[in-house]
Write a protein that holds these residues in place. Structure first.
Motif, short mmCIF file in Angstrom:
data_model
loop_
_atom_site.label_atom_id
_atom_site.label_comp_id
_atom_site.label_asym_id
_atom_site.label_seq_id
_atom_site.Cartn_x
_atom_site.Cartn_y
_atom_site.Cartn_z
N UNK A 199 -1.00 -2.79 7.29
CA UNK A 199 -1.39 -3.86 6.67
C UNK A 199 -2.15 -3.35 5.13
N UNK A 238 0.90 -1.45 3.05
CA UNK A 238 2.04 -2.40 2.40
C UNK A 238 2.44 -3.43 3.68
N UNK A 239 1.82 -4.60 3.80
CA UNK A 239 2.16 -5.74 4.82
C UNK A 239 3.82 -5.78 4.81
N UNK A 240 4.24 -5.70 6.04
CA UNK A 240 5.70 -5.73 6.16
C UNK A 240 5.94 -6.62 7.35
N UNK A 241 7.45 -6.94 7.69
CA UNK A 241 7.59 -7.68 8.76
C UNK A 241 7.77 -6.63 9.89
N UNK A 260 1.06 -0.32 -1.53
CA UNK A 260 1.56 -1.17 -2.41
C UNK A 260 0.64 -1.44 -3.85
N UNK A 272 1.78 1.14 -5.95
CA UNK A 272 3.20 1.00 -6.55
C UNK A 272 3.02 -0.08 -7.82
#
Lengths: 87, 535
Positions: free
Chosen positions: B168, B171-174, B279, B282
């Motif tokens: 989290x 880079x929040x991801x599934x 994130x 980036x």
């Protein structure tokens, strides 16, 4: 203008992964900054770079947390997912 | 026994042992016979006394051995004895007389089970490595930004929380959690099934197929982690088409799954860090690229602009290019009539000297005209070349350039055209004039006329010569006359002859010198001989 990356149409941007787009963006920026490309190519590079940047930004904006837990059937095969709460 | 043998019947004479002495004797015997022993057994009850001494039991199915590790030694044991643990204890035997006990004084405790497991693990590692399951060439690259991350771990506990938390942050991801037991006998089959299960998911199916798998477990004993050394787990991970990050145990724990995984993380948190980029970084990088794009293009444009400006300044104006040539032409055009006039004048002088013809003048005129034409021709291509260059480099200036060049050329050509006939007329006039005067002089010097004149004079001279001959005194002498001379002079009177000392008389056939006799009388005396001789 002979570089494949700079001639690829805008439509193929969608198929680029974030990393591919970022790598190409970096090479575009480097080439543009080197200043030894023709003016027309500079403009083409800029346009390509702007599209790549937008694509990367879109990928970044897609960052969304979604955590699910696999539910298993009796044979241990995955049946589906349920929202996961780590507590 | 010997005492009994010696005195079997009564024994009354057998010396009596005091309890303490016997205890001493037994201790000596025991310590002498078991001064260094290695005993393998399971650790039983463990007691740490407040004194710092460590008491525990070693046992197997049929016996129990009391063991003690004194305070100083207890801290230095290789393994700290824990109940149920299989260990090898090293030490000596001794007795504890107060309780009629014997016990082992332990110098060191080595975990017997771990050693056995390690040996087993090493053998398995070699076998799987020989199959190539751990080859570096098999490792798949971890995706830069995975879309879906599959996590194989216990759904409870800190591990999954740490992973989700760190994901989290970065880079929040599934995330898809595949719950498994992380220790015990079900651990290995469940972990292997989970890795295979993720791989079996169809891309684009109902359950999203991860493009990265994390297999994670917290720290624990080698027995706790044993499931992750299972051959089935190692094979499942090695065969996984989806890249796998392993994060099992603590940094110092190494399990076989770590060898088979594409990337090994020291902890579950580190696995999350290896799985996704940050994130924010980036976003910053991309924003930076955007800025560099703008600056790069601006720089490219500015460079061109500056270069264009420099070139424009370096490019001479059309008038400047033609100016010098035009000035030279003007100068030549001014000098040409004068030069022609001089040439004509020179020609006239030479004509006057009767040495040259009008061809010289014609040639001079022709030369002058040719030089004019050459200058014109030489000027034309130069103007065109300069015009072409300018056109190539700068289209805007080129137009002005061509216009100026054209205008200039037309002007000069017109002037030349106007000048040339005038020069021709002037030259023709001069030639005509010269020809007339030449004719006049030439006519007066005609050779026929001269010859006639000379012949006439010669004839006249002949006549005179003949007359002179006719009139000469020689004929008279021949007729009997004589000529009296004194020196060169002719003496014509007697008086004169009388005064001379020597006279010469010329006859027709020669001369004769005579001396006059005496002083000459008066005119008569003198005259008579003179007359006489003369006549």
């Amino acid at each position: 203008m002979t570089d494949r990356s700079t001639t690829s149409p805008a439509s193929d941007l969608e198929s680029l992964s974030f990393e591919e787009a970022l790598t190409e963006l970096e090479s575009v920026v480097t080439r543009l900054e080197r200043g030894d490309v023709a003016l027309e190519e500079s403009i083409a590079l800029y346009e390509r770079g702007a599209r790549l940047r937008a694509h990367c930004q879109k990928k970044l904006d897609e960052a969304e947390e979604r955590v699910n837990r696999i539910t298993l059937g009796e044979g241990g095969e995955p049946k589906g997912t349920v929202p996961f709460d780590a507590g | 026994m010997t005492l009994l043998d010696d005195e079997p019947q009564t024994g009354a004479n057998v010396p009596e042992w005091r309890v303490s002495d016997l205890a001493q004797a037994i201790r000596r015997t025991l310590e002498g016979g078991f001064s260094f022993v290695r005993v393998r057994g399971e650790v039983g009850r463990v007691t740490r006394a407040s004194s710092g001494h460590l008491y525990f039991d070693l046992k197997d199915a049929n016996a129990v051995l009391s063991a003690v590790s004194w305070k100083g030694q207890a801290a230095r044991l290789t393994a700290r004895p824990e109940e149920g643990q299989e260990v090898v204890a090293i030490g000596r035997l001794t007795t504890f007389p107060p309780q009629s006990r014997y016990q082992m004084v332990v110098e060191d405790v080595i975990p017997a089970g771990a050693g056995a497991l390690m040996a087993q693990l090493e053998a398995r590692r070699r076998k799987l490595a020989a199959e190539g399951l751990f080859d570096v060439a098999r490792k798949r690259p971890i995706p830069f930004l995975p879309r879906v991350i599959g996590v194989v771990t216990s759904p409870q506990g800190a591990v999954i929380r740490d992973i989700l938390h760190r994901l989290r942050d970065r880079f929040p991801r599934e995330v898809l959690v595949w719950p498994v037991a992380v220790q015990g006998t079900t651990c290995a089959p469940e972990v292997a099934a989970a890795v295979r299960g993720f791989n079996a998911l169809a891309p684009g199916g109902r359950i999203p197929r991860p493009d990265l798998i994390i297999v994670a477990r917290g720290g624990g004993s080698i027995e706790d982690l044993w499931g992750f050394n299972d051959e089935a787990v190692v094979r499942a991970v090695a065969e996984s088409a989806i890249p796998v990050i392993s994060a099992v145990g603590h940094e110092t724990d190494t399990t076989l799954i770590d060898h088979a995984a594409d990337l090994r993380a020291p902890t579950p948190t580190a696995a999350a860090e290896l799985a996704v980029p940050v994130r924010a970084e980036l976003a910053e990088r991309i924003a930076g690229h955007g800025g560099r794009l703008h600056r790069g293009l601006r720089l490219a444009l500015r460079q061109r602009q500056q270069r264009l400006g420099d070139l424009g300044r370096a490019l001479p104006r059309g008038e400047a290019i033609l100016g010098a040539a035009g000035q030279r032409l003007d100068l030549l055009a001014q000098r040409l009539p004068a030069a022609l006039r001089r040439a004509v004048a020179k020609g006239r002088v030479r004509l006057g000297e009767a040495r040259v013809g009008p061809a010289i003048l014609r040639r001079a005129l022709h030369d002058g005209r040719r030089r004019l034409e050459e200058a014109d021709r030489a000027l034309q291509p130069a103007a065109e070349r300069n015009g072409a260059d300018a056109a190539r480099r700068l289209a805007v200036l080129s137009g002005r350039f061509d216009l100026a060049a054209g205008r200039w050329t037309v002007g000069r050509t017109e002037r030349l055209a106007a000048l040339a006939p005038r020069l021709g007329i002037a030259a023709r006039r001069q030639i005509a004039l010269s020809r007339t005067s030449f004719g006049r002089v030439g006519n007066s010097l005609m050779p026929g006329l001269v010859r006639t004149l000379l012949e006439r004079r010669a004839a006249r001279l002949d006549a005179l010569a003949r007359l002179n001959e006719t009139l000469s005194h020689r004929a008279t002498l021949a007729r009997g006359f004589a000529l009296v001379r004194s020196g060169d002079r002719v003496v014509t009177s007697a008086a004169t002859a009388a005064r001379e000392s020597l006279l010469e008389i010329e006859f027709a056939d020669g001369r004769l010198s005579v001396v006059p006799r005496g002083q000459a009388p008066r005119r008569r005396e003198a005259t008579s001989p003179g007359q006489g001789s003369l006549l």
